[in-house]
Design a protein around this motif. Structure first.
Motif, PDB file in Angstrom:
ATOM      1  N   GLN A 296      -4.447  10.749  -1.402  1.00 26.51           N
ATOM      2  CA  GLN A 296      -3.476  11.545  -2.153  1.00 26.51           C
ATOM      3  C   GLN A 296      -2.781  10.742  -3.242  1.00 26.51           C
ATOM      4  O   GLN A 296      -2.651   9.515  -3.142  1.00 26.51           O
ATOM      5  CB  GLN A 296      -2.404  12.101  -1.192  1.00 26.51           C
ATOM      6  N   PHE A 297      -2.327  11.461  -4.256  1.00 26.77           N
ATOM      7  CA  PHE A 297      -1.436  10.901  -5.268  1.00 26.77           C
ATOM      8  C   PHE A 297      -0.067  10.672  -4.636  1.00 26.77           C
ATOM      9  O   PHE A 297       0.414  11.512  -3.879  1.00 26.77           O
ATOM     10  CB  PHE A 297      -1.300  11.883  -6.438  1.00 26.77           C
ATOM     11  N   PRO A 298       0.601   9.558  -4.939  1.00 26.77           N
ATOM     12  CA  PRO A 298       0.151   8.456  -5.792  1.00 26.77           C
ATOM     13  C   PRO A 298      -0.426   7.288  -5.005  1.00 26.77           C
ATOM     14  O   PRO A 298      -0.534   6.195  -5.530  1.00 26.77           O
ATOM     15  CB  PRO A 298       1.449   8.040  -6.473  1.00 26.77           C
ATOM     16  N   THR A 299      -0.816   7.547  -3.721  1.00 26.29           N
ATOM     17  CA  THR A 299      -1.218   6.415  -2.880  1.00 26.29           C
ATOM     18  C   THR A 299      -2.502   5.755  -3.341  1.00 26.29           C
ATOM     19  O   THR A 299      -2.803   4.636  -2.933  1.00 26.29           O
ATOM     20  CB  THR A 299      -1.366   6.833  -1.400  1.00 26.29           C
ATOM     21  N   TYR A 300      -3.273   6.444  -4.212  1.00 26.33           N
ATOM     22  CA  TYR A 300      -4.479   5.778  -4.716  1.00 26.33           C
ATOM     23  C   TYR A 300      -4.144   4.735  -5.780  1.00 26.33           C
ATOM     24  O   TYR A 300      -5.039   4.132  -6.370  1.00 26.33           O
ATOM     25  CB  TYR A 300      -5.513   6.786  -5.236  1.00 26.33           C
ATOM     26  N   GLY A 301      -2.858   4.482  -5.985  1.00 24.18           N
ATOM     27  CA  GLY A 301      -2.448   3.407  -6.880  1.00 24.18           C
ATOM     28  C   GLY A 301      -2.451   2.037  -6.227  1.00 24.18           C
ATOM     29  O   GLY A 301      -2.186   1.033  -6.903  1.00 24.18           O
ATOM     30  N   VAL A 302      -2.745   1.968  -4.925  1.00 26.16           N
ATOM     31  CA  VAL A 302      -2.809   0.660  -4.267  1.00 26.16           C
ATOM     32  C   VAL A 302      -4.026  -0.116  -4.781  1.00 26.16           C
ATOM     33  O   VAL A 302      -5.021   0.481  -5.202  1.00 26.16           O
ATOM     34  CB  VAL A 302      -2.881   0.803  -2.733  1.00 26.16           C
ATOM     35  N   ALA A 303      -3.918  -1.440  -4.735  1.00 25.96           N
ATOM     36  CA  ALA A 303      -5.008  -2.292  -5.234  1.00 25.96           C
ATOM     37  C   ALA A 303      -5.758  -2.929  -4.067  1.00 25.96           C
ATOM     38  O   ALA A 303      -5.144  -3.468  -3.135  1.00 25.96           O
ATOM     39  CB  ALA A 303      -4.442  -3.377  -6.147  1.00 25.96           C
ATOM     40  N   HIS A 304      -7.079  -2.824  -4.116  1.00 23.94           N
ATOM     41  CA  HIS A 304      -7.937  -3.472  -3.124  1.00 23.94           C
ATOM     42  C   HIS A 304      -9.332  -3.560  -3.720  1.00 23.94           C
ATOM     43  O   HIS A 304      -9.800  -2.601  -4.360  1.00 23.94           O
ATOM     44  CB  HIS A 304      -7.963  -2.677  -1.820  1.00 23.94           C
TER      45      HIS A 304
END
Length: 347
Positions: free
Chosen positions: A76-84
Motif C-alpha cells: 500500500q501507499f505510502p509504504t512502498y517508499g521503503v528502501a531495500h
C-alpha cells in the motif's frame, strides 16, 4: 528466508485491504517463509500524508534491530517508499484522491500541492521496485495512464473463499459494501423505483451514508422492498449470498472488488456498471451477469431481468463460478508469482 510485508493500518476502519494483507502473510508462512507484516498508521489529510511519505523513506527495513531482512513486499501507499535491494510491490491502489478522483475545479490548494508530491513519490519509488504487480487490471491501467509504469495484474481469492455456497434464491438482490458515496447504494435505491417485478434489495454494511440512505428509502416509500441490514458477520454474509437472486455491485471505478468474486463463488450473477472498474474484468454481459450504464433505469431493467427469468439467472450464476475457476485464483499462485519476481533481473 525472512520476508517483510508493508501495509497500512487505519484505526477502526477495516475492509478488503486487511484480508489482502493477512491473506498473503498466512500464505507465505504456509510455504515455509519467515514472514512478518509491518503495518504503519495512515491518517488522511494533506499534511499527514506528506509527513507519512517522508517517514517511510527514512525507515531501515534492511536490518531493523540488527535483524537482516531478505525480501520486502509492499502492498500500500505510502509504504512502498521503503528502501531495500530486494523489493517487490503488489499494488492495491495508489492514493486515489491525487489521481482519478482528483478534480481541479474543486481541489484545495493543499490537495493540488499534495498531488504533485504524491506523483513524484510514486514515480520514484515504484520505478525502483524489482517488479510491480497490481491487484487488478484496473489498478494496472491507472498506473500506466498516470505514471507510465507497468504492473502485472495478480489476482488473489476472497477471504474464506472455500466456504461460499449456492442455495435456492429468495428473490432479492444483495449488495454488501461500506455505505459510502463511491459505492453508489443511492443509485440502486433510485433504480428500485423503476422496477416492474417484486424484486427486493438487501444492502449490508455500515458507513457515513446510512442515515441518508434510510431517508431516501422512506422518501420513495420503499421500506417493504429495500432493507439496510447494517453489519453482517462473514457467516451471515455468506448465507445472504447463497440465497440471493443476483448480486449488485455498481460502485464507481472499483480497484478489484471482492464482491464480484464472492458472488461468483456463490454461483450468483453480478449486476455492475460500465464505469465500475475492477468488476468489469470478470463480468461478461449475458454470460456471467449484466454490465449496464450507471443509470437507475438501466439497473432496474437488469434487476427485473434477473427476477423475470430465474432459470436464466441461475445459469448465469453457474457460468460465473466456472469463469472464476478458470482464472486459477489461489494463494499458491500468488506466492509463486511474488517469489519468482525476486529471481528476475532488475529492469
Amino acid at each position: 528466508m525472512k520476508i517483510l510485508l508493508t501495509a497500512n493500518y487505519t484505526p477502526f476502519i477495516a475492509g478488503g485491504a486487511d484480508y489482502h494483507s493477512q491473506g498473503v502473510l498466512e500464505a507465505l508462512r504456509e510455504h515455509g517463509y519467515q514472514a512478518e507484516l509491518m503495518r504503519l498508521p495512515f491518517h488522511y489529510g494533506e499534511q499527514h500524508i506528506t509527513q507519512q511519505m517522508r517517514y517511510v523513506e527514512q525507515l531501515n527495513v534492511q536490518t531493523p534491530n540488527d535483524i537482516s531482512v531478505d525480501r520486502v513486499i509492499s502492498l500500500q501507499f505510502p509504504t512502498y517508499g521503503v528502501a531495500h535491494p530486494e523489493h517487490v510491490v503488489w499494488l492495491m491502489h495508489q492514493h486515489r484522491a491525487c489521481y482519478e478522483l482528483f478534480d481541479p475545479a474543486t481541489a484545495s490548494p493543499e490537495l493540488a500541492e499534495l498531488k504533485a508530491q504524491v506523483e513524484a513519490f510514486d514515480n520514484h519509488h515504484l520505478s525502483k521496485a524489482k517488479k510491480c504487480f497490481a491487484n487488478s487490471p484496473r489498478v494496472a491501467e491507472r498506473l500506466e495512464h498516470y505514471n507510465q509504469l507497468s504492473a502485472e495484474p495478480l489476482y488473489h481469492p476472497p477471504y474464506q473463499a472455500e466456504r461460499f455456497t449456492c442455495a435456492d434464491d429468495w428473490g432479492y438482490i444483495f449488495y454488501p459494501s461500506r455505505l459510502e458515496p463511491l459505492k453508489r447504494q443511492t443509485l440502486l435505491i433510485e433504480a428500485m423505483r423503476y422496477t416492474c417485478t417484486p424484486v427486493n434489495l438487501l444492502l449490508a454494511g455500515e458507513g457515513s451514508q446510512r442515515a441518508a440512505l434510510a431517508a431516501l428509502i422512506e422518501q420513495y416509500g420503499l421500506q417493504d422492498r429495500v432493507r439496510l441490514l447494517g453489519y453482517c458477520s462473514e457467516s451471515e454474509k455468506r448465507t445472504l449470498y447463497a440465497h440471493s437472486l443476483a448480486v449488485a455491485f455498481p460502485a464507481f471505478d472499483e480497484d478489484y472488488g471482492y464482491i464480484t468474486l464472492e458472488a461468483m463463488l456463490a454461483a450468483k450473477p453480478v449486476i455492475t456498471c460500465t464505469d465500475s472498474g475492477g468488476p468489469t474484468a470478470f463480468v461478461e454481459p449475458d454470460h456471467t451477469g449484466w454490465v449496464v450504464p450507471p443509470e437507475a433505469q438501466a439497473l432496474a431493467d437488469a434487476m427485473d431481468a434477473a427476477y423475470a427469468d430465474r432459470n436464466r439467472t441461475q445459469q448465469l450464476g453457474q457460468a460465473g463460478r466456472t469463469h472464476y475457476q478458470q482464472h486459477n485464483i489461489s494463494w499458491n499462485q500468488v506466492v509463486e508469482k511474488l517469489m519468482s519476481a525476486f529471481e528476475s533481473k532488475t529492469a
